[in-house]
Write a protein that holds these residues in place. Structure first.
Motif, PDB file in Angstrom:
ATOM      1  N   ASP A  61       0.853  -1.180   0.000  1.00  0.00           N
ATOM      2  CA  ASP A  61       0.000   0.000   0.000  1.00  0.00           C
ATOM      3  C   ASP A  61       0.900   1.244   0.000  1.00  0.00           C
ATOM      4  O   ASP A  61       1.709   1.438   0.920  1.00  0.00           O
ATOM      5  CB  ASP A  61      -0.893  -0.018   1.240  1.00  0.00           C
ATOM      6  CG  ASP A  61      -1.817   1.183   1.316  1.00  0.00           C
ATOM      7  OD1 ASP A  61      -2.773   1.243   0.525  1.00  0.00           O
ATOM      8  OD2 ASP A  61      -1.566   2.068   2.172  1.00  0.00           O
ATOM      9  N   LYS A  70      -5.140  -7.744  -2.225  1.00  0.00           N
ATOM     10  CA  LYS A  70      -6.185  -7.090  -3.010  1.00  0.00           C
ATOM     11  C   LYS A  70      -7.524  -7.788  -2.873  1.00  0.00           C
ATOM     12  O   LYS A  70      -8.583  -7.151  -2.957  1.00  0.00           O
ATOM     13  CB  LYS A  70      -5.785  -7.036  -4.484  1.00  0.00           C
ATOM     14  CG  LYS A  70      -6.764  -6.271  -5.364  1.00  0.00           C
ATOM     15  CD  LYS A  70      -6.241  -6.092  -6.782  1.00  0.00           C
ATOM     16  CE  LYS A  70      -7.226  -5.286  -7.624  1.00  0.00           C
ATOM     17  NZ  LYS A  70      -6.721  -5.060  -9.003  1.00  0.00           N
ATOM     18  N   TYR A  71      -7.497  -9.107  -2.633  1.00  0.00           N
ATOM     19  CA  TYR A  71      -8.729  -9.886  -2.662  1.00  0.00           C
ATOM     20  C   TYR A  71      -9.034 -10.559  -1.324  1.00  0.00           C
ATOM     21  O   TYR A  71      -9.668 -11.604  -1.282  1.00  0.00           O
ATOM     22  CB  TYR A  71      -8.649 -10.939  -3.771  1.00  0.00           C
ATOM     23  CG  TYR A  71      -8.315 -10.372  -5.127  1.00  0.00           C
ATOM     24  CD1 TYR A  71      -9.289  -9.752  -5.914  1.00  0.00           C
ATOM     25  CD2 TYR A  71      -7.010 -10.442  -5.630  1.00  0.00           C
ATOM     26  CE1 TYR A  71      -8.983  -9.227  -7.155  1.00  0.00           C
ATOM     27  CE2 TYR A  71      -6.695  -9.923  -6.884  1.00  0.00           C
ATOM     28  CZ  TYR A  71      -7.683  -9.310  -7.634  1.00  0.00           C
ATOM     29  OH  TYR A  71      -7.375  -8.792  -8.870  1.00  0.00           O
TER      30      TYR A  71
END
Length: 384
Positions: A61, A70-71
């Motif tokens: 980040d 991300k998931y």
């Protein structure tokens, strides 16, 4: 040596590969790595996204310097010695035991349910495993047959009150179905402890890759025999490719869409990112679930708790998760309708001899990471 990356363009040529792997997630990476490491076969890996790693993809980040996924959070755990031995080849691993909490009636309690969970919620003083077993025995709903749905599984394990506090509302928010509409095979979603063990998993091997899952999978694909094509939809290029064998890790219903059957149901996730300034931590652990229907999200993940990088940021970043029917295929929906439909799709796989289906979406089965690796290893050794 770098991975060979190619982008799809209008003059994409016809090519022949010994092996084609559809999807650059964990399952596909194992297949590609095994062929590259043990044979001289040429391998094409086709990935529709702009990155490798599938749903395990992580990155730093920019605003906080904290590695995030991300998931959604991924915590590796396994009981399989050979899976643990296999992944040691692709980077260093840092021991990490996941401890999840749920926020219920303003109180943070351990999940899975254990002695502390019950004592905190019911203001009682269970002091040993025998007392916990007695308490459970008194609240459980006892059937003279096997449970016929997930609701009966829950009631038979934790009783009505914990069902109403935790499992019924959380299940509805996660699946958009009541527990009574889901299959009893979901037993594994509600482990119950009769001691104080607050670990989410009890497998002997629990860890996270020191450099992240993306780097681990990049190391797996570190071979000149592998040609990786990102931003490439297999269905748009398959007619221009010749493949000796194909390993498909995407949704099985998309592969067989030409037969006109209904689509299988999947649940997906939406993520809301928030940076919180000048605070060490936002919540007491990596993952806090929010079962109450008063909140329109299922859980919050704070990656700063994965302190293998010794994050020095003065801030933290959280990801609020909401379940949805639209988006990437995360969770197959376990009920009789989908089970019967999957069997029809599965029958079509018998019509083609050189394609093999593996992974969560292709098998329409919830796999943890270790099961995905094991499935891919088993598939490779059975067909290579």
């Amino acid at each position: 040596m770098k991975i060979s990356f190619h982008m799809l363009n209008t003059d994409f040529p016809s090519e022949r590969f010994d092996i084609c792997v559809v999807g650059a997630g964990l399952s596909g990476a194992v297949i590609a790595e095994r062929y590259a490491s043990t044979t001289n076969k040429t391998i094409a890996m086709l990935e529709k996204r702009n990155h490798i790693g599938g749903n395990c993809y992580d990155y730093t980040d920019i605003e906080t310097g904290i590695r995030v996924s991300k998931y959604g959070a991924h915590l590796f755990h396994t009981k399989y010695d050979r899976v643990w031995s296999y992944i040691q080849q692709f980077g260093k691993w840092v021991p990490y035991e996941l401890k999840v909490q749920a926020l219920i009636q303003g109180k943070h309690v351990p999940v899975p349910v254990n002695i502390d969970t019950v004592n905190t919620l019911f203001n009682i003083r269970i002091s040993n495993a025998d007392e916990m077993k007695d308490w459970l025995q008194n609240v459980q709903i006892h059937y003279n047959r096997s449970p016929i749905n997930f609701e009966e599984v829950i009631l038979s394990r934790v009783g009505k009150v914990l069902h109403e506090y935790i499992f019924k509302p959380y299940t509805f928010k996660k699946w958009n179905k009541t527990p009574a509409e889901l299959d009893p095979s979901m037993l594994g979603w509600i482990p119950v402890r009769t001691n104080w063990d607050n670990r989410y998993f009890t497998d002997p091997y629990q860890a996270v890759p020191k450099e992240g899952y993306t780097k681990m999978i990049e190391n797996m694909l570190h071979s000149t025999l592998i040609t990786l094509k990102l931003n490439t939809d297999y269905f748009k290029v398959s007619e221009r490719m010749e493949c000796g064998k194909t390993f498909f890790t995407g949704p099985i219903d998309r592969y067989h869409a030409k037969f006109g059957l209904d689509a299988l149901e999947y649940r997906s996730l939406l993520f809301e990112r928030k940076v919180i300034k000048n605070i060490k931590h936002f919540q007491p652990t990596l993952i806090v679930t929010h079962p109450s229907l008063a909140e329109n999200f299922t859980r919050i993940v704070e990656y700063k708790w994965l302190d293998h990088e010794k994050y020095n940021s003065n801030d933290t970043v959280i990801f609020i998760e909401r379940s949805t029917d639209i988006g990437e295929t995360y969770y197959p929906v376990p009920n009789k309708k989908n089970e019967d439909l999957y069997k029809k799709y599965q029958a079509y796989t018998q019509l083609e001899s050189n394609i093999h289906f593996l992974g969560r979406s292709a098998k329409y089965e919830y796999f943890d990471m270790d099961e995905a690796i094991k499935n891919a290893l088993d598939t490779f050794y059975s067909v290579s």
